[in-house]
Design an enzyme around this catalytic site. Sequence first.
Site, PDB file in Angstrom:
ATOM      1  N   VAL A 150     -33.841-123.864 -23.141  1.00 17.05           N
ATOM      2  CA  VAL A 150     -34.028-125.238 -23.601  1.00 17.05           C
ATOM      3  C   VAL A 150     -33.057-126.101 -22.798  1.00 17.05           C
ATOM      4  CG1 VAL A 150     -34.796-124.677 -25.934  1.00 17.05           C
ATOM      5  CG2 VAL A 150     -32.342-124.928 -25.473  1.00 17.05           C
ATOM      6  N   SER A 151     -33.379-127.376 -22.663  1.00 16.24           N
ATOM      7  CA  SER A 151     -32.494-128.276 -21.920  1.00 16.24           C
ATOM      8  C   SER A 151     -31.211-128.509 -22.702  1.00 16.24           C
ATOM      9  CB  SER A 151     -33.191-129.607 -21.646  1.00 16.24           C
ATOM     10  OG  SER A 151     -34.278-129.416 -20.773  1.00 16.24           O
ATOM     11  N   LYS A 152     -30.109-128.565 -22.007  1.00 20.18           N
ATOM     12  CA  LYS A 152     -28.810-128.749 -22.647  1.00 20.18           C
ATOM     13  C   LYS A 152     -28.760-130.116 -23.327  1.00 20.18           C
ATOM     14  CE  LYS A 152     -23.961-127.807 -21.689  1.00 20.18           C
ATOM     15  NZ  LYS A 152     -22.980-127.424 -20.643  1.00 20.18           N
TER      16      LYS A 152
END
Length: 204
Positions: free
Chosen positions: A13-15
């Site tokens: 997942v994107s930070k």
Amino acid sequence: MKGLKMLIGYARVSKGDDQSTAAQKRALKEAGCDRLFEEAASGGRWDRPQLHRMLDHLRPNDIVVVWKLDRLSRSLKDLLHILEKLEAAGAGFRSLTESIDTTTPAGRMMMQMVGSFAEFERAMIRERTSAGLAEARAAGRIGGRRAKLTPRQRTDVVENVLSGRKSAAEMARLYKVSEATISRTVAAGRAQGSVATNSNETVI
């Protein structure tokens, strides 16, 4: 055991997102993954620690599994680079959502087509860049930048310097350019004059 196939899951997942890898992990476990690597990082970045740990962990016959293709990378260039690393390690790749499986003939053919389209895109970009540079040179610009001297000014510089009427320093001050620019202009003019002279010689 050497040669034993292992399914390795990669979830990302994107930070900073509110998302979690829970849904991806569930899908990967249901697909039979023996080991999972989780990451919170942008898919456009190459320097992802868990991605590189997973790549280093690979053995021949292993299969990397992702929930969706963009979990592995959002960059087509990086995606193809990762798939090349998997192939070099003797490992396969599966994407559950897109039903891609490089361990099957149909999956390998699909990824080859993706690679071909990517190469075609790169070739088109190179072609457009070359055409733009050629057009810039034809218009008197080098590398897309406007020429410091107009064609008339270049002719004036060459004639004055080669005839000895003015020095390179004087012409540089006159047209507010560097002496290096004047020197290059004179050298190019001298070369063109040499070509013109040679082309007018009579061969007996």
